[in-house]
Motif scaffolding. Structure first.
Motif, short mmCIF file in Angstrom:
data_model
loop_
_atom_site.label_atom_id
_atom_site.label_comp_id
_atom_site.label_asym_id
_atom_site.label_seq_id
_atom_site.Cartn_x
_atom_site.Cartn_y
_atom_site.Cartn_z
N MET A 142 0.83 -1.20 0.00
CA MET A 142 0.00 0.00 0.00
C MET A 142 0.86 1.25 0.00
SD MET A 142 -2.99 -1.05 2.77
CE MET A 142 -3.48 0.66 2.94
N HIS A 143 1.86 1.27 0.88
CA HIS A 143 2.70 2.45 1.01
C HIS A 143 3.49 2.71 -0.27
CE1 HIS A 143 6.08 4.98 2.39
NE2 HIS A 143 5.20 5.43 3.27
N SER A 144 4.03 1.66 -0.89
CA SER A 144 4.83 1.85 -2.10
C SER A 144 3.98 2.36 -3.26
CB SER A 144 5.53 0.54 -2.49
OG SER A 144 4.61 -0.43 -2.90
N GLU A 145 2.75 1.86 -3.38
CA GLU A 145 1.89 2.30 -4.48
C GLU A 145 1.41 3.74 -4.27
OE1 GLU A 145 -0.34 2.48 -7.95
OE2 GLU A 145 1.37 1.24 -7.33
N LEU A 146 1.07 4.09 -3.02
CA LEU A 146 0.67 5.47 -2.76
C LEU A 146 1.82 6.43 -3.03
CD1 LEU A 146 -1.42 4.96 0.51
CD2 LEU A 146 -2.29 5.64 -1.74
N THR A 147 3.04 6.02 -2.68
CA THR A 147 4.22 6.84 -2.97
C THR A 147 4.39 6.99 -4.47
OG1 THR A 147 5.31 6.13 -0.93
CG2 THR A 147 6.72 7.04 -2.67
N ARG A 148 4.22 5.90 -5.22
CA ARG A 148 4.35 5.94 -6.68
C ARG A 148 3.33 6.88 -7.29
NH1 ARG A 148 2.47 4.30 -11.32
NH2 ARG A 148 0.57 3.50 -10.37
N GLN A 149 2.15 6.97 -6.69
CA GLN A 149 1.11 7.85 -7.21
C GLN A 149 1.27 9.29 -6.74
OE1 GLN A 149 -2.95 6.59 -7.41
NE2 GLN A 149 -2.47 4.41 -7.40
N GLY A 150 2.34 9.57 -6.02
CA GLY A 150 2.63 10.95 -5.65
C GLY A 150 2.20 11.37 -4.26
N TYR A 151 1.75 10.41 -3.45
CA TYR A 151 1.34 10.76 -2.09
C TYR A 151 2.54 10.75 -1.16
CZ TYR A 151 -3.54 10.43 -3.46
OH TYR A 151 -4.75 10.66 -4.06
N ILE A 152 2.58 11.74 -0.28
CA ILE A 152 3.69 11.90 0.65
C ILE A 152 3.13 11.90 2.07
CG2 ILE A 152 5.61 13.36 1.38
CD1 ILE A 152 5.58 14.54 -1.46
N THR A 153 3.59 10.97 2.87
CA THR A 153 3.13 10.90 4.26
C THR A 153 3.41 12.20 4.99
OG1 THR A 153 3.50 8.50 4.33
CG2 THR A 153 3.34 9.65 6.44
N GLY A 154 2.38 12.73 5.65
CA GLY A 154 2.52 13.98 6.37
C GLY A 154 2.17 15.20 5.54
N SER A 155 2.04 15.01 4.23
CA SER A 155 1.69 16.12 3.35
C SER A 155 0.29 15.90 2.80
CB SER A 155 2.73 16.25 2.22
OG SER A 155 2.37 17.28 1.33
N ASN A 156 0.20 15.14 1.71
CA ASN A 156 -1.12 14.85 1.17
C ASN A 156 -1.61 13.45 1.50
OD1 ASN A 156 0.84 13.71 -0.42
ND2 ASN A 156 -0.17 14.12 -2.36
N LEU A 157 -0.85 12.75 2.35
CA LEU A 157 -1.26 11.44 2.84
C LEU A 157 -1.20 11.43 4.37
CD1 LEU A 157 -1.99 8.42 2.53
CD2 LEU A 157 0.46 7.96 2.29
N ILE A 158 -2.32 11.21 4.99
CA ILE A 158 -2.40 11.20 6.46
C ILE A 158 -2.87 9.82 6.91
CG2 ILE A 158 -3.39 12.30 8.50
CD1 ILE A 158 -1.72 14.19 6.78
N TRP A 159 -2.01 9.14 7.69
CA TRP A 159 -2.43 7.87 8.29
C TRP A 159 -3.14 8.19 9.59
CZ3 TRP A 159 -2.13 3.96 5.07
CH2 TRP A 159 -1.13 3.96 4.08
N VAL A 160 -4.43 7.90 9.66
CA VAL A 160 -5.27 8.30 10.78
C VAL A 160 -5.25 7.23 11.86
CG1 VAL A 160 -7.62 8.90 11.49
CG2 VAL A 160 -6.76 9.67 9.27
N ASP A 161 -5.02 7.66 13.09
CA ASP A 161 -5.09 6.76 14.24
C ASP A 161 -6.56 6.56 14.60
OD1 ASP A 161 -5.06 5.50 16.71
OD2 ASP A 161 -3.31 6.61 17.42
N ASN A 162 -6.99 5.31 14.65
CA ASN A 162 -8.40 5.03 14.93
C ASN A 162 -8.84 5.51 16.31
OD1 ASN A 162 -9.48 3.45 12.57
ND2 ASN A 162 -7.68 2.23 13.03
N ASN A 163 -7.88 5.75 17.19
CA ASN A 163 -8.22 6.19 18.54
C ASN A 163 -8.36 7.71 18.65
OD1 ASN A 163 -8.11 3.53 19.59
ND2 ASN A 163 -5.86 3.67 19.65
N LYS A 164 -8.11 8.42 17.52
CA LYS A 164 -8.21 9.88 17.54
C LYS A 164 -9.44 10.32 16.76
CE LYS A 164 -3.26 10.58 18.21
NZ LYS A 164 -2.01 11.20 17.71
#
Length: 301
Positions: A56-78
């Motif tokens: 998942m992470h490698s494909e999102l990166t390939r499609q131009g998503y950057i963690t912390g910028s336009n890709l946010i991994w949401v904590d289910n407890n928040k």
């Protein structure tokens, strides 16, 4: 003339700065518009889940998503509401991977929800050619298996190897404590077996190259559980490509986050595929039929 030339240069610099600022603002707006918030719930742990998440992470990166910028991994407890909820489960009581967006549109990646074993878990063998080792290596009698004695996540491998035994292949297990024992384990097995099967926790070990060298010197074929291992000198892998499943999942969640409503009944199936390293096959003295080569989805030459 000199002053006029300098003035023109300053005007050019101002225009350049203006264009740069404008492009930056447009880029920021685009990133904000494409922002993807993903919540992942892994109901199980182990190598399968790790490989799905890596894909998942490698494909999102390939499609131009950057963690912390336009890709946010949401904590289910928040409290932040995700665009897509992703649930990964190895249990037969739910889809392998389920994706649901805010509007309730969803899609699933399934093993086979209609075939469960006696414990209620998915019977993966329904989709496997259980005699595939005999097709890869006609005439094989004995298969060695190297297993880390500390690893407990081997139920799928044991299920697969039980099927091989039922097809007349004797299976010999060799347990090790850590990577440093791989050389001695492979030396012991090559004297007893026609091929060695390596689960993913073994092919991830740093001393795997010792197993490869011993196998090549003794014309013993190495069969792996993880598709990534054919890049490490393993001859063949026949299994679900969990990293690719992760890539497919990433593509689905991006489309689902865009609000498509075509996912309500658009389910997908995770099926085993064959990967072959032809160079490794030659070094291990394996002759492959054209039927086997034609069946392979991934080939390294």
């Amino acid at each position: 003339m000199e002053r006029s030339h300098l003035s023109f240069r300053h005007i050019g610099i101002s225009r350049t700065l203006f264009l740069i600022c404008l492009l930056y603002l447009l880029s920021a707006v685009t990133i904000q518009a494409r922002q993807l918030r993903v919540a992942v719930s892994a109901l199980d742990s182990g190598a399968v889940v790790e490989r799905v998440q890596a894909g998942m992470h490698s494909e999102l990166t390939r499609q131009g998503y950057i963690t912390g910028s336009n890709l946010i991994w949401v904590d289910n407890n928040k409290p932040q509401v995700p665009d897509v909820n992703v649930t990964i489960s190895m249990s037969g009581n739910s889809p392998f991977i389920s994706l649901v967006n805010q509007q309730g549109s969803s899609t699933d990646i399934l093993f086979d929800e209609t075939h469960l074993d006696e414990d209620g878990n998915v019977d993966l063998m329904e989709y496997y050619e259980v005699n595939f080792i005999n097709k890869l290596l006609p005439g094989i009698n004995t298969l060695g298996v190297i297993v880390d004695s500390e690893v407990t996540d081997i139920s799928q491998m044991e299920q697969f190897l039980t099927e091989q035994k039922q097809k007349g292949v004797q299976v010999i297990y060799h347990y090790i404590g850590d990577s440093s024992e791989l050389r001695s384990a492979s030396r012991a097995l090559v004297l007893q077996v026609d091929a060695i099967y390596l689960p993913c926790h073994i092919t991830d070990m740093p001393d795997l190259n010792h197993v490869v060298m011993v196998a090549e010197r003794n014309n013993v074929a190495l069969i792996g559980e993880d598709h990534g291992s054919i890049n490490k000198g393993i001859f063949a892998v026949y299994n679900i490509d969990y990293v690719q499943v992760g890539r497919d999942t990433a593509d689905l969640l991006v489309r689902l986050a865009a609000g498509g409503d075509s996912f309500n009944y658009d389910n997908h199936l995770a099926l085993p595929v064959l990967s072959i390293n032809l160079d490794a096959a030659v070094r291990m003295g394996v002759e492959l039929s054209s039927e086997v080569i034609d069946k392979a989805k991934y080939i390294i030459e």
